[in-house]
Design an enzyme around this catalytic site. Sequence first.
Site, PDB file in Angstrom:
ATOM      1  N   GLY A   1      19.752 -25.372  17.930  1.00  0.00           N
ATOM      2  CA  GLY A   1      20.794 -25.909  17.061  1.00  0.00           C
ATOM      3  C   GLY A   1      20.286 -26.646  15.843  1.00  0.00           C
ATOM      4  O   GLY A   1      21.071 -27.007  14.965  1.00  0.00           O
ATOM      5  N   SER A   2      18.983 -26.875  15.757  1.00  0.00           N
ATOM      6  CA  SER A   2      18.403 -27.596  14.625  1.00  0.00           C
ATOM      7  C   SER A   2      17.890 -26.620  13.569  1.00  0.00           C
ATOM      8  O   SER A   2      16.958 -25.862  13.832  1.00  0.00           O
ATOM      9  CB  SER A   2      17.239 -28.476  15.105  1.00  0.00           C
ATOM     10  N   PRO A   3      18.455 -26.637  12.359  1.00  0.00           N
ATOM     11  CA  PRO A   3      17.987 -25.704  11.324  1.00  0.00           C
ATOM     12  C   PRO A   3      16.542 -25.960  10.911  1.00  0.00           C
ATOM     13  O   PRO A   3      15.806 -25.025  10.592  1.00  0.00           O
ATOM     14  CB  PRO A   3      18.949 -25.950  10.155  1.00  0.00           C
TER      15      PRO A   3
ATOM     16  N   ASP B   1      14.983 -27.295  19.286  1.00  0.00           N
ATOM     17  CA  ASP B   1      16.323 -26.976  19.784  1.00  0.00           C
ATOM     18  C   ASP B   1      16.892 -25.925  18.832  1.00  0.00           C
ATOM     19  O   ASP B   1      16.796 -26.078  17.610  1.00  0.00           O
ATOM     20  CB  ASP B   1      17.197 -28.238  19.788  1.00  0.00           C
TER      21      ASP B   1
END
Length: 218
Positions: A13-15, A11
């Site tokens: 949004g996941s670092p 995703d």
Amino acid sequence: MMVPKITFYFDIGSPFSCIAFHVLTTSPVFSGCEIECVPVSLRGLFQLCQNTPPIAVKNKFQWINRERIYWARRFNVPMSEAIPEGFPASTADVQLVLCLVAREHPDMLVPMVQRLYREYWADGNSNALTEGLSVVLEQELGPQIAERILALAKNPDAKAALEENTQEAFGSGAFGLPWLHCAQGGQTGGFWGIDHFGRVADFLHLDRGLDGSFGVLL
């Protein structure tokens, strides 16, 4: 001899998905692997496995922030020390678009993901995941393909693609991201997190010594 395969669930949004993507696509350790990138919904995955979002756990956000900087520097991944404005971002729309890119133009998925990760995690441009997404699509895919992808994304049936990918990740054992489903010689295994990439390499019988950054990995 069968080529090792890694199915990489991610995703934007996941670092840590960002870091994992960079390692999988640039490290010589994985150069001989078949890598399939599968966009999923991290929020949807948390709901499926009834997992508490990390930032909702006291003290965990601060720890995660230190870890993302450490691993990004360890693997030379471009990443801003500042958290992107508005984090955590809603990534439902961008993940849906990436599902459609993967289905309609699979050869364009990796460059598109590279661009979005750079925009969001290196440059801190949160707008690239929302109002500016159409601009990024046009620049990376061309106006005609971008227009078609955006039109497809408005179809209610398109949402099913993201839900199916997320369910697939959950079915393979995922409870967070990045999640790697690995296959080698008839054996399969699931691995979570950038800090377990050493175990991924061992499971797939890859040479860790090709990348000095692997020296601290499990």
